[in-house]
Design a protein around this motif. Structure first.
Motif, short mmCIF file in Angstrom:
data_model
loop_
_atom_site.label_atom_id
_atom_site.label_comp_id
_atom_site.label_asym_id
_atom_site.label_seq_id
_atom_site.Cartn_x
_atom_site.Cartn_y
_atom_site.Cartn_z
N GLY A 1 -47.92 -19.46 18.88
CA GLY A 1 -47.83 -20.07 20.19
C GLY A 1 -46.42 -20.57 20.48
O GLY A 1 -45.55 -20.57 19.60
N LEU A 2 -46.22 -21.02 21.72
CA LEU A 2 -44.88 -21.49 22.11
C LEU A 2 -44.42 -22.67 21.27
O LEU A 2 -43.23 -22.84 21.01
N LEU B 1 -36.51 -18.76 25.12
CA LEU B 1 -37.69 -18.60 25.97
C LEU B 1 -37.40 -17.61 27.10
O LEU B 1 -38.25 -16.78 27.43
N ASP B 2 -36.22 -17.71 27.70
CA ASP B 2 -35.86 -16.77 28.76
C ASP B 2 -35.81 -15.34 28.22
O ASP B 2 -36.33 -14.40 28.85
N TRP C 1 -48.95 -16.69 25.06
CA TRP C 1 -48.01 -17.75 25.40
C TRP C 1 -47.29 -17.48 26.72
O TRP C 1 -46.67 -18.38 27.30
N LEU C 2 -47.34 -16.25 27.21
CA LEU C 2 -46.53 -15.85 28.35
C LEU C 2 -46.93 -16.51 29.67
O LEU C 2 -46.05 -16.89 30.45
N PRO C 3 -48.23 -16.64 30.00
CA PRO C 3 -48.57 -17.22 31.30
C PRO C 3 -47.92 -18.58 31.55
O PRO C 3 -47.49 -18.88 32.67
N GLU C 4 -47.84 -19.40 30.51
CA GLU C 4 -47.22 -20.72 30.69
C GLU C 4 -45.77 -20.59 31.16
O GLU C 4 -45.32 -21.33 32.04
N LEU C 5 -45.04 -19.64 30.58
CA LEU C 5 -43.64 -19.46 30.99
C LEU C 5 -43.56 -18.91 32.41
O LEU C 5 -42.71 -19.34 33.19
#
Length: 217
Positions: free
Chosen positions: A39-40, A70-71, A110-114
């Protein structure tokens, strides 16, 4: 050059006088593996360095901050879209993008949160935006509406992915709902069919959202 420049605006390097032994792509792929597994919250310079078998200090020769990581991660997985030429049916093409996005989100939970909290577009993200605008090139809607359509497409699918990921909490909530409805105090809730017809609701939802925003007279 300022510290606020996005990572893609800075030259890739390993510091003055130091030969490069890593690349941003290699570091990004390691960070994605960590996030997929932990996870993140598991993404840190130390953990990514451990994934690569090196020390955390060495990563700062290539990436300034965790925010850069993260980017890079979000844009890296945006390269998983298969973007073919427009078919001539803009709505079908956009729904296809949405369904591809769902599969990417499922591979990378984890991607949707970003996407929902820090929507930064790098090279792959810009390729996706260019594809969507190419699909909509002949649509009579204003350009601003087309950009909003892309943002809504991303947001709807990311929110759907988060909903899927929270299935345990959804089941807990459903049990409470059934308990309350059984007392007869909420007849309108009792009357609706929460389970649907067993089909995939996402394509229909995307068609309604996008068709409402971009109507064709």
């Amino acid at each position: 050059m300022t510290s606020s420049d996005l990572i893609w605006m800075r030259p890739e390097g390993a510091g003055v006088g130091r030969p490069a032994s890593r690349s941003r792509a290699e570091i990004t792929e390691a960070a994605v593996r960590v996030a997929d597994r932990d996870g993140l919250a598991g993404v840190s310079m130390r953990h990514v360095a451990a994934e690569l078998g090196t020390g955390a200090g060495s990563l700062y020769r290539y990436v300034d901050t965790r925010e850069d990581l993260l980017d890079l991660m979000a844009d890296h997985v945006a390269g998983e879209y298969r973007l073919g030429p427009p078919t001539g049916s803009w709505l079908d093409d956009l729904v296809d993008v949405g369904l591809q996005a769902r599969e990417i989100y499922r591979r990378h939970p984890w991607l949707p949160e970003l996407v929902l909290t820090r929507p930064v577009a790098g090279p792959n993200g810009l390729d996706l935006a260019e594809h969507v605008l190419a699909v909509l090139a002949d649509h009579p809607a204003p350009d601003g509406d087309k950009v909003v359509a892309l943002a809504l497409l991303n947001a709807v699918v990311a929110a759907n992915a988060q909903f899927e990921a929270s299935s345990v909490d959804v089941l807990r909530g459903a049990r409470y709902l059934a308990h309350v409805v059984a007392r007869g105090e909420h007849p309108h809730l009792a009357a609706i069919r929460l389970g649907g017809d067993g089909g995939d609701p996402l394509p229909t939802a995307l068609r309604r959202v996008l068709g409402g925003l971009l109507p064709v007279d």
